[in-house]
Design an enzyme around this catalytic site. Sequence first.
Site, PDB file in Angstrom:
ATOM      1  N   HIS A   1       0.816  -1.220   0.000  1.00 22.14           N
ATOM      2  CA  HIS A   1       0.000   0.000   0.000  1.00 22.14           C
ATOM      3  C   HIS A   1       0.851   1.273   0.000  1.00 22.14           C
ATOM      4  O   HIS A   1       0.340   2.355  -0.275  1.00 22.14           O
ATOM      5  CB  HIS A   1      -1.027  -0.018   1.140  1.00 22.14           C
TER       6      HIS A   1
ATOM      7  N   ASP B   1      -0.603  -7.430   1.196  1.00 23.49           N
ATOM      8  CA  ASP B   1       0.026  -6.110   1.346  1.00 23.49           C
ATOM      9  C   ASP B   1       1.543  -6.272   1.499  1.00 23.49           C
ATOM     10  O   ASP B   1       2.098  -6.138   2.582  1.00 23.49           O
ATOM     11  CB  ASP B   1      -0.577  -5.408   2.567  1.00 23.49           C
TER      12      ASP B   1
ATOM     13  N   GLY C   1       2.954   6.059   9.123  1.00 21.57           N
ATOM     14  CA  GLY C   1       4.387   6.306   8.924  1.00 21.57           C
ATOM     15  C   GLY C   1       5.216   5.063   9.212  1.00 21.57           C
ATOM     16  O   GLY C   1       6.348   4.958   8.782  1.00 21.57           O
TER      17      GLY C   1
HETATM   18  N1  ARG Z   1      -1.260   2.166   7.207  1.00 26.73           N
HETATM   19  C1  ARG Z   1      -0.432   2.828   8.159  1.00 26.73           C
HETATM   20  C2  ARG Z   1       0.738   3.520   7.445  1.00 26.73           C
HETATM   21  O1  ARG Z   1       0.582   3.833   6.304  1.00 26.73           O
HETATM   22  C3  ARG Z   1      -0.008   1.936   9.280  1.00 26.73           C
HETATM   23  C4  ARG Z   1      -1.102   1.741  10.188  1.00 26.73           C
HETATM   24  C5  ARG Z   1      -0.829   0.813  11.274  1.00 26.73           C
HETATM   25  N2  ARG Z   1      -1.853   1.029  12.223  1.00 26.73           N
HETATM   26  C6  ARG Z   1      -1.908   0.416  13.394  1.00 26.73           C
HETATM   27  N3  ARG Z   1      -2.832   0.768  14.214  1.00 26.73           N
HETATM   28  N4  ARG Z   1      -1.089  -0.550  13.683  1.00 26.73           N
HETATM   29  O2  ARG Z   1       1.744   3.896   7.980  1.00 26.73           O
END
Ligand code: ARG
Length: 839
Positions: free
Chosen positions: A644, A692, A786
């Site tokens: 992603h 992913d 992040g």
């Molecule tokens: N999708 C997020 C990113 O782009 C990471 C999210 C992880 N979230 C969590 N609650 N563990 O960095």
Amino acid sequence: METVRGESCSQPSEDDSQPEDSLSVTDVSVEVATVDAMLNKLCKKYSRRRRRAKKLKKKKKQRLSLQNMVLLITVVVFIVVVIMWALLWVFTFRRESNSGVYFAGTFRVANVEFIPEYRHADSSEFVSMANQIQHVVSKVYRTSSISKLYKHTVISDLSNNDKGGVLVYFWMIFEVPRLKTPTVCEECVSAILRDSVLTSLKNRSSVGFLLDLPVDIDSILINVALRSDYTLTASGSECVDKLYAGLPGVKVPLNVFSSWGGLSCHMKLTSAPGSIIRLTVNSLNIEPSDCIYDALTVYDALLPMRAKTLHSLCESVRVPVSLVSTSNVMLLFFRLAQGNKSFRGFFQAVPEEECLSVTEIPAAAGEAGEITSPFHPSLLPPLCSCTWRLQTQSSSLGVALKFQNYILSPKDLTPCKQGWWKINEVIYCGSYVSHVTVFRVLESSVEVVFRCSSRSAEQPFSATYSSFNISQPCPEGHFLCSTGLCVKKERRCDGIDDCQDESDEVFCSKPVKNCGDSSPLHPLYVCNGEKDCPNGRDESNCTQETWCSGIWYQCSSGSCILKKNAKCDGEPDCLDRSDESDCDCGHPMPIKRVIDTAAPQERVVGGVNAVEGEWPWQVSLHFSGHLYCGASVITSEWLISAAHCFSKDRLSDPRQWMAHLGMLTQGSAKHVAEIRRIMVHEYYNARNFDYDIALLQLRKPWPSSLAPFIQPVCLPATSQTLTESHRCWVTGWGYRSEQDKVLPTVLQKAEVSVLSQSECKRAYGPVSPRMLCAGVSSGEQDACRGDSGGPLSCRSSESGRWFLTGIVSWGSGCGRPNFPGVYTRVAKFIGWINSHIYN
Ligand code: ARG
């Protein structure tokens, strides 16, 4: 100088008398006796005063002229600068701030008969037709709101098509001051043409009049194009080939070679109307670079129009692939940089496939036949429509469709990206997966409508059909999975994902151990590295060979042993000792003492500052200079991250990314590497984050001299199981809470526990077997925005090595109680990773 003039008291000059009027006789008369001395004194005093006054005057004069000078110089400099700026603006910037904007377009001119001469741009017939069309298009734009910016139109090709008339391909060039670029946007330019077509509501046809030219309004398509594409195709480039396949089925060979100097070539393929073109690539030998340096791009048009891109080949092809166009034209664009590059293949005209069938399925058990995507095994074109009617022998028998790598799920509000399906009036979307699925229709008469719905060519698919008993879909003693598969009842709750979506492994109570000597032990307990039976039976004879399945460790020889965590545990377990080879990984050497407790330092979402050298595989990925994601080093040339991070158009360009390696504090990386290519998993699903995972190849391997700071993490074996002795940490420079606005500068680490899949599903509902949940129940320790793509590293105290168990993928908010972080389960992708990095 002063003294000489000042001493001459006897001959005062005319102007000397004026300033010192106060020196009167009264002063003189007081000391008569010493008149000489007095006179001397007075004289001195007088001349001192006179000198001072003169000095002042001179200074004043000097200051005045200096000021004037400065003023003058300033004015002159100012004027010169203004003149120079004006000249510069007129001759350089003004010209530069005007830039050419290029468009490639097409539309159909109806009511004109296509003649073969139109295929040759130098024929008089082509020239006269092209002039007519060019005149009309120019007139439209010259009278439009952007007339001043319009330069000219070049008609590039005329082709025939099924709908009749002539399909026109053209280039349009605008010269636009930089500030005005938005006024010639793609939509604006096509809207002008479309709005100029006068259609009549009466005859409900899409053909209207563009001045006096009958144009099909639905066929108008205009795309922004590259200037280089225009110069290559339009201005008489040598590297444009036009080929025609007249007879259906006859293979027209295509061979391209490039040695030094590189090459950029277009090949325009056409065939008779009513047919389509099938291109077969037998071999392509290029340098892999995400299509940046070497590429073969296939268009479903005669011009390189973005919306008509069928397929891009960015890597060498060894196993033949074929793909089809949606009409009788196709354009191949080769861009081959220096080096020995080659392409071998052919194209042929093939008839449009009739994608329609009616079949009776016999009552007998077993597969009765197969439905395949149109033009199978060619790639699926972006446009197609199929209808299959299937009928079973009795109303008690339904229809089962078994797909090898494709799944149908009910359609939601978003459009279907990989196939639109209507099965007995219910709409589904298809998507690619890496396992078998069975779609069961509980009716005896089934109408399956399929429409291609992707923007470009996709993988082909096939499905076998059979009938099944509606009241009892699975044979006796079998369990029905949510994926439609039937698995033996004994397989339920055995720790193995037989259903492919773990539906046989949820809501399972802890299996009975059977520690007694006679009965077989449950596979979950066998050689998992934990002593489950008091007599130690579960952990004995672990190097014993067994049947191969994902749960047992597979040696390089191909044979499998019972020990699940045999990889790099310090003991050779396989006969070929392959379990202990390639173990130069996951052994960090922290520079300072590691503080394990989350107490004294800066608090994050349950994390603390890491120390130098503690996570040498941690990478900070910067997109356009800013931290965007994390990644992990897995070899000297490859990083692993989340799909992603790269899923949108701009994000997939490797040139925009930089990998910061061996870094603790942002900005102090030991090594900054460029990315050569990004390989996103082909089944990555942006809706649910399934698959992913992405691999990143570095332009150059990182220097081995940086070894203590940069080191790969070990990849787990497919059979890896986590035990009590494992401790897992998530690391990254992501936000420290959901509301946080500033990113930490020091790498953060937080300890999390891996949850069972059932617990994960309890929090999130359906999660795929390729996902893994980890967190703490309070939610306090978690990854956040992040951190994506970064590692979830787990270490067992037994092996002492760190393995990459997960990749930060998604979660509901950050650090929320009962919402653990979701990670990509790396053990499910070992085959995929190896196939790409050791290819
Ligand atoms: N999708 C997020 C990113 O782009 C990471 C999210 C992880 N979230 C969590 N609650 N563990 O960095």
